[in-house]
Design a protein around this motif. Sequence first.
Motif, PDB file in Angstrom:
ATOM      1  N   ASP A   6       3.674  -8.102 -18.586  1.00 44.59           N
ATOM      2  CA  ASP A   6       3.408  -9.506 -18.863  1.00 44.59           C
ATOM      3  C   ASP A   6       2.079  -9.686 -19.603  1.00 44.59           C
ATOM      4  OD1 ASP A   6       1.866  -8.853 -16.651  1.00 44.59           O
ATOM      5  OD2 ASP A   6       2.602 -10.470 -15.395  1.00 44.59           O
ATOM      6  N   VAL A   7       0.997  -9.147 -19.064  1.00 44.70           N
ATOM      7  CA  VAL A   7      -0.320  -9.299 -19.686  1.00 44.70           C
ATOM      8  C   VAL A   7      -1.016  -7.951 -19.715  1.00 44.70           C
ATOM      9  CG1 VAL A   7      -2.573 -10.426 -19.538  1.00 44.70           C
ATOM     10  CG2 VAL A   7      -0.532 -11.649 -18.793  1.00 44.70           C
ATOM     11  N   ARG A  58       6.214 -13.541  -4.822  1.00 44.67           N
ATOM     12  CA  ARG A  58       6.937 -14.164  -5.944  1.00 44.67           C
ATOM     13  C   ARG A  58       8.446 -14.187  -5.728  1.00 44.67           C
ATOM     14  NH1 ARG A  58       3.356 -10.750  -9.694  1.00 44.67           N
ATOM     15  NH2 ARG A  58       1.629 -12.190 -10.005  1.00 44.67           N
ATOM     16  N   GLY A  59       8.944 -13.201  -5.009  1.00 38.20           N
ATOM     17  CA  GLY A  59      10.387 -13.079  -4.833  1.00 38.20           C
ATOM     18  C   GLY A  59      11.044 -12.254  -5.926  1.00 38.20           C
ATOM     19  N   PHE A  60      10.264 -11.731  -6.847  1.00 40.59           N
ATOM     20  CA  PHE A  60      10.772 -10.885  -7.925  1.00 40.59           C
ATOM     21  C   PHE A  60       9.611 -10.120  -8.540  1.00 40.59           C
ATOM     22  CE2 PHE A  60       9.601 -14.882  -9.860  1.00 40.59           C
ATOM     23  CZ  PHE A  60       9.001 -14.536 -11.055  1.00 40.59           C
ATOM     24  N   ASP A  61       9.969  -9.116  -9.329  1.00 43.64           N
ATOM     25  CA  ASP A  61       8.980  -8.336 -10.053  1.00 43.64           C
ATOM     26  C   ASP A  61       9.085  -8.748 -11.515  1.00 43.64           C
ATOM     27  OD1 ASP A  61       7.933  -6.169 -11.726  1.00 43.64           O
ATOM     28  OD2 ASP A  61       7.734  -5.067  -9.841  1.00 43.64           O
ATOM     29  N   GLN A  62       8.063  -9.398 -12.042  1.00 48.51           N
ATOM     30  CA  GLN A  62       8.158  -9.951 -13.390  1.00 48.51           C
ATOM     31  C   GLN A  62       8.281  -8.876 -14.468  1.00 48.51           C
ATOM     32  OE1 GLN A  62       5.424 -10.241 -11.532  1.00 48.51           O
ATOM     33  NE2 GLN A  62       3.648  -9.658 -12.764  1.00 48.51           N
ATOM     34  N   GLY A  63       7.699  -7.700 -14.274  1.00 51.38           N
ATOM     35  CA  GLY A  63       7.840  -6.621 -15.258  1.00 51.38           C
ATOM     36  C   GLY A  63       9.274  -6.136 -15.355  1.00 51.38           C
ATOM     37  N   ALA A  75       4.250  -6.647 -24.598  1.00 50.96           N
ATOM     38  CA  ALA A  75       3.661  -7.533 -23.601  1.00 50.96           C
ATOM     39  C   ALA A  75       3.765  -8.972 -24.070  1.00 50.96           C
ATOM     40  CB  ALA A  75       2.192  -7.172 -23.370  1.00 50.96           C
ATOM     41  N   ILE A  76       3.809  -9.873 -23.122  1.00 50.88           N
ATOM     42  CA  ILE A  76       3.827 -11.285 -23.468  1.00 50.88           C
ATOM     43  C   ILE A  76       2.480 -11.668 -24.074  1.00 50.88           C
ATOM     44  CG2 ILE A  76       4.001 -13.636 -22.579  1.00 50.88           C
ATOM     45  CD1 ILE A  76       5.751 -12.462 -20.288  1.00 50.88           C
ATOM     46  N   ALA A  77       1.405 -11.267 -23.414  1.00 51.34           N
ATOM     47  CA  ALA A  77       0.070 -11.666 -23.864  1.00 51.34           C
ATOM     48  C   ALA A  77      -0.902 -10.508 -23.732  1.00 51.34           C
ATOM     49  CB  ALA A  77      -0.414 -12.859 -23.049  1.00 51.34           C
ATOM     50  N   ARG A  78      -1.996 -10.640 -24.460  1.00 47.69           N
ATOM     51  CA  ARG A  78      -3.035  -9.628 -24.447  1.00 47.69           C
ATOM     52  C   ARG A  78      -4.394 -10.305 -24.322  1.00 47.69           C
ATOM     53  NH1 ARG A  78      -1.989 -11.273 -29.304  1.00 47.69           N
ATOM     54  NH2 ARG A  78      -3.632 -11.544 -30.820  1.00 47.69           N
ATOM     55  N   ALA A  79      -5.309  -9.604 -23.706  1.00 44.32           N
ATOM     56  CA  ALA A  79      -6.684 -10.089 -23.648  1.00 44.32           C
ATOM     57  C   ALA A  79      -7.309  -9.874 -25.017  1.00 44.32           C
ATOM     58  CB  ALA A  79      -7.467  -9.331 -22.586  1.00 44.32           C
ATOM     59  N   GLU A  80      -8.086 -10.808 -25.452  1.00 44.14           N
ATOM     60  CA  GLU A  80      -8.758 -10.705 -26.744  1.00 44.14           C
ATOM     61  C   GLU A  80     -10.066  -9.956 -26.580  1.00 44.14           C
ATOM     62  OE1 GLU A  80      -7.820 -12.332 -30.110  1.00 44.14           O
ATOM     63  OE2 GLU A  80      -6.213 -11.492 -28.918  1.00 44.14           O
ATOM     64  N   ARG A  81     -10.267  -9.020 -27.484  1.00 47.05           N
ATOM     65  CA  ARG A  81     -11.496  -8.247 -27.489  1.00 47.05           C
ATOM     66  C   ARG A  81     -11.729  -7.759 -28.902  1.00 47.05           C
ATOM     67  NH1 ARG A  81     -12.475  -2.973 -25.624  1.00 47.05           N
ATOM     68  NH2 ARG A  81     -10.273  -2.694 -25.346  1.00 47.05           N
ATOM     69  N   ARG A 122      -0.988 -18.599 -21.963  1.00 43.14           N
ATOM     70  CA  ARG A 122      -1.544 -18.269 -20.648  1.00 43.14           C
ATOM     71  C   ARG A 122      -0.876 -19.114 -19.558  1.00 43.14           C
ATOM     72  NH1 ARG A 122      -5.655 -19.885 -17.127  1.00 43.14           N
ATOM     73  NH2 ARG A 122      -6.631 -18.134 -16.043  1.00 43.14           N
ATOM     74  N   ARG A 123      -0.739 -20.423 -19.824  1.00 36.79           N
ATOM     75  CA  ARG A 123      -0.100 -21.293 -18.826  1.00 36.79           C
ATOM     76  C   ARG A 123       1.350 -20.873 -18.579  1.00 36.79           C
ATOM     77  NH1 ARG A 123      -3.258 -24.868 -21.686  1.00 36.79           N
ATOM     78  NH2 ARG A 123      -1.534 -25.668 -22.939  1.00 36.79           N
ATOM     79  N   ALA A 124       2.053 -20.474 -19.636  1.00 35.17           N
ATOM     80  CA  ALA A 124       3.445 -20.033 -19.475  1.00 35.17           C
ATOM     81  C   ALA A 124       3.523 -18.734 -18.683  1.00 35.17           C
ATOM     82  CB  ALA A 124       4.099 -19.875 -20.844  1.00 35.17           C
ATOM     83  N   VAL A 125       2.630 -17.792 -18.960  1.00 38.33           N
ATOM     84  CA  VAL A 125       2.608 -16.530 -18.197  1.00 38.33           C
ATOM     85  C   VAL A 125       2.306 -16.820 -16.738  1.00 38.33           C
ATOM     86  CG1 VAL A 125       1.385 -14.351 -17.852  1.00 38.33           C
ATOM     87  CG2 VAL A 125       2.034 -15.053 -20.158  1.00 38.33           C
TER      88      VAL A 125
END
Length: 179
Positions: free
Chosen positions: A126-127, A62-67, A153-159, A14-17
């Motif tokens: 990203d998420v 941001r200056g860029f589009d992360q996707g 995706a880099i990360a996912r929400a847990e459910r 999460r911190r890296a994202v």
Amino acid sequence: MRAIALGPYEGRLRRAVLGLKGGRRDLAPEFACLLAVAACELLLPGRVLVGVPTTRRRRSVRGFDQGHMLAGELERFSGLPSLSLLSATGKAQQGRARGARLQARGRFACESASLARGLEVLLVDDVVTTGATLRDCTAVLERAGARVEGALAIARAERAGHPWEQHESNLERNRPRRK
């Protein structure tokens, strides 16, 4: 839709994202390398990578589009081409409650239906929290004649009961080992 993430949106990941979202462009190649390993079964010849775009406002901050950046970096590691086929036309999902996220529709547009026609697409984000963004992007691309084969995706929400669980064994199997 098959979807693969590096892990849950918590702790170090999460911190890296958040670092990437905060302007740390140097993280994109690292994430792309890890995604290329984790998602090797989806990165098949003939497919194209399409980054899930952010809003114009967030891109200007941001200056860029992360996707798009993540898809471009993944192109280097996978050999698959990346195309900027989507643009964000609606409001960002950040800060919305789960119900509002799930109800959001029509937040994306296809930039070139003629280019999208017949493509096998892998969405790159990203998420992923509710999957509503992936659903919206898929609908737009399929209306343009593309076929969405999966998402990375880099990360996912847990459910509990979320389909991400089925890919955990693949992530473990493909994770680089320390010697």
